[in-house]
Design a protein around this motif. Sequence first.
Motif, short mmCIF file in Angstrom:
data_model
loop_
_atom_site.label_atom_id
_atom_site.label_comp_id
_atom_site.label_asym_id
_atom_site.label_seq_id
_atom_site.Cartn_x
_atom_site.Cartn_y
_atom_site.Cartn_z
N ARG A 58 1.08 -1.29 0.07
CA ARG A 58 -0.02 -0.38 -0.24
C ARG A 58 0.92 0.99 -0.38
O ARG A 58 0.27 1.77 -0.69
N GLU A 62 0.85 4.06 -3.78
CA GLU A 62 0.07 4.94 -3.74
C GLU A 62 1.33 6.19 -3.85
O GLU A 62 1.90 6.30 -2.50
N PHE A 64 0.41 9.28 -2.69
CA PHE A 64 0.38 9.83 -1.93
C PHE A 64 1.49 9.91 -0.74
O PHE A 64 2.22 10.91 0.01
N TYR A 65 1.80 8.78 -0.15
CA TYR A 65 2.75 8.20 0.99
C TYR A 65 3.71 8.61 0.30
O TYR A 65 5.12 9.14 0.93
N GLN A 67 5.20 10.72 -1.58
CA GLN A 67 5.18 12.60 -1.21
C GLN A 67 5.50 13.12 -0.05
O GLN A 67 5.78 13.62 0.79
N PRO A 233 -2.31 21.02 9.59
CA PRO A 233 -3.30 19.47 9.47
C PRO A 233 -2.88 19.01 8.31
O PRO A 233 -3.04 17.94 7.72
N ARG A 234 -2.31 19.58 7.44
CA ARG A 234 -2.07 20.12 5.76
C ARG A 234 -0.70 19.08 6.02
O ARG A 234 -0.75 19.75 4.61
N GLN A 236 2.10 16.79 5.69
CA GLN A 236 2.38 15.77 6.39
C GLN A 236 3.82 15.52 6.40
O GLN A 236 4.34 16.10 5.02
N LEU A 241 1.68 10.98 10.51
CA LEU A 241 1.07 10.39 9.43
C LEU A 241 1.06 8.81 9.91
O LEU A 241 -0.02 8.43 10.36
N PHE A 243 1.70 8.13 13.83
CA PHE A 243 0.20 8.23 14.67
C PHE A 243 -1.49 8.44 13.82
O PHE A 243 -1.56 7.35 15.03
N TRP A 244 -1.71 9.29 12.96
CA TRP A 244 -2.99 9.06 12.30
C TRP A 244 -3.71 7.47 11.88
O TRP A 244 -4.21 7.66 12.65
N THR A 248 -5.90 7.82 15.24
CA THR A 248 -7.50 8.26 14.05
C THR A 248 -8.12 6.68 13.71
O THR A 248 -8.90 6.88 13.93
N ASN A 249 -7.26 6.17 13.12
CA ASN A 249 -7.90 4.60 12.27
C ASN A 249 -7.49 3.57 12.83
O ASN A 249 -8.34 2.59 12.36
N TRP A 252 -3.39 -0.90 12.95
CA TRP A 252 -1.94 -0.71 13.28
C TRP A 252 -1.29 -2.08 12.69
O TRP A 252 0.03 -1.75 12.44
N LEU B 74 -8.68 6.00 21.49
CA LEU B 74 -8.52 5.53 20.67
C LEU B 74 -7.40 4.65 21.52
O LEU B 74 -7.33 4.21 21.58
N ASP B 173 -9.37 20.36 12.83
CA ASP B 173 -8.78 19.28 12.08
C ASP B 173 -9.98 17.81 13.17
O ASP B 173 -10.31 17.20 11.78
N LYS B 343 -7.53 12.20 4.97
CA LYS B 343 -6.12 13.08 5.10
C LYS B 343 -6.11 12.81 3.55
O LYS B 343 -5.23 14.12 3.48
N GLN B 347 -7.07 17.12 3.42
CA GLN B 347 -5.88 17.86 4.35
C GLN B 347 -4.62 18.01 3.05
O GLN B 347 -3.56 18.84 3.38
#
Lengths: 283, 349
Positions: A58, A62, A64-65, A67, A233-234, A236, A241, A243-244, A248-249, A252, B74, B173, B343, B347
């Motif tokens: 992943r 992608e 995004f990662y 970048q 937050p914008r 990165q 990331l 920790f997010w 958040t998700n 693990w 969390l 956020d 994200k 973001q």
Amino acid sequence: MAKPRSTTAAASIFLGPATCVVLIMLVSPLALLARYSLDKFDPSELMIEAVTSANYARFFTEAFYYQVMRTTIGVAALVTFLCLLLGLPLAYRLARTTSRWKSAWMLLVILPLFIGSTIRTVGWMILFAKSGMMDTLAATFFRSHVDLMYTPAAVVIGTLSVNLPFMVITLQSVFEGIDTRLEEAAQGLGATPGRAFWRVIWPLSLPGIGIAAILSFILGMNAYATPVLLGGPRFQMMAPLLFWEFNTNSNWPFSAALAFILMATTLLLTTLANSIIPLRYRA
Amino acid sequence: MRDNILSPRLKRRTVLAGAGLLAAPSLIRPAMADEQIILGTWGGDYQRLQMENIEMPLVRKLGIETVPDIGDELPRAAKIRASRRLPRGQMDVACVQAVQAYALAEEGLLEELTPDKVPNLAHVQAGLSTPTFVPHIWSPQIISYNPERVKEPPTSFGDLLDAKYNGKVGFPDPNFFYVMMAAGLFGSGSASDFDKAKEIALKLNSNGLRLYPSTDAGGPPFKTGELDVGVMWLARIAMWQNAGIPVAAAFPKEGCILYVSGMCVPKNAPNKAAAFKYLNAMLDPSAQLGFAQNMGYLPTVTNAPLTGKVAQQLALPSPAPKLVVPDFAVTSKALPDIADWWKKSIQHT
């Protein structure tokens, strides 16, 4: 050969507890993390035991990662370069000064380390915020506004302030270890102070400079509080990331894979830097 | 020449005796409560107010002492999940939001809570509790605005898309998921319509949406003029007003998403009986009013009416706005995908 055997036994007794602590406190969590990184994620089950490379795939598939990793390396490299630029002359001056205030100067360099980096970042937030100190001063004297909060520049300045004392302390001890008579000899043979530094001190201190740069680079790669608080937050970077994904998700397995990718990238780049620099100077 | 560093009047034995007397109190075991519970909670004001309004005046009288386990929600939920197979868990009471409590209950990790166990549950407002979750505080999500700069208060989430607010809309956020629910509610009338919510969020983002890293960071921009409008809990508006920030609340006509936070008891809690007593004390009117007065969150029980300034600040308009409790069955499953989308699409752009 009774004596060497008893020496080995004594060394084992002394090294044993430390080795056990390292194994339990460092290697075991890493091994557990490595295992988690191969598990599958499920929103309700969280982790399903498996052996899959999906989490690593992943990251590499992608953009995004990629970048985010590029930004992280960029910030860490720029901060390391600036640390060298600012820290090198400061450390050299501190090492060579014979002033009775030397201890006081050293204390001033170390003083920021007495405060946690997050607390220091809060200080930067007060400076950078809109209507904060810098903005107010700029408005008063230049009739313009400075809004650095939540910008890459704020992250670089904040990280620089965290890393600089480490760089100065490391370099200062490196320069302290180089005999001043070598410089005097070079100058006695006609070299200017600058040339004496470049041809004598620089090559001798290069391994130490490399270590200081690696230290700063690793700290930059793993920066968390500064990018979160000053970048917003914008902006990165890898550690926020990671920790997010964990926080958040609750993903693990993927956050474990991100941790290993970050660690491997840092290790690879520092190894490369360590091997390239001495070669250049040997030539 | 001095042969003794101590003065003639201060003999060694006297010093030792004095030191012993000084150290004695630390050796005497302090009076202990009969029982202890581990309370998984947030730190800061919330934990302080728990101590001041629940533990000290109510729970200690029952012979119960709490040991706070401070952290984010969390990681706390993760601890409950990680210790699911252990006969004795790591927490007696866990503070969580309703969305998280629903997810934990779905996994069969929470103890069922009834009025037999927690008598004050009989006073809890309808719709806020679930069979395994006791609501502690709640607050409607409203449109925040600066009354000095915005003369005509917004009436709907859709007003945030107005071009006159370009670059002047923002929120913390961490609240993104609740904002997405509000966007869905405005777009199609359903807080669970995340496809519609994504469309609206993208438009909002292209208009120069401002995001802040923490809830606290969302208030000062109203004072500096960086923000004109935003999305926030009514409770925070009261706190910011008390801090001198020019901000007011407007209730969106399509409805307000409810933020509900409360407590639950893991099935393997070591001291369930004491945990139930703690939950009962948490629902006591005096404890509920203490939180409303200090944090601005509304009481979850019907027998704690607000009075004075706090009643004015937290009053809901008349006619009463539509209050929307999220569909937790949908939201708990949608969160990871929406978080990932947020994200990468909001973001990162």
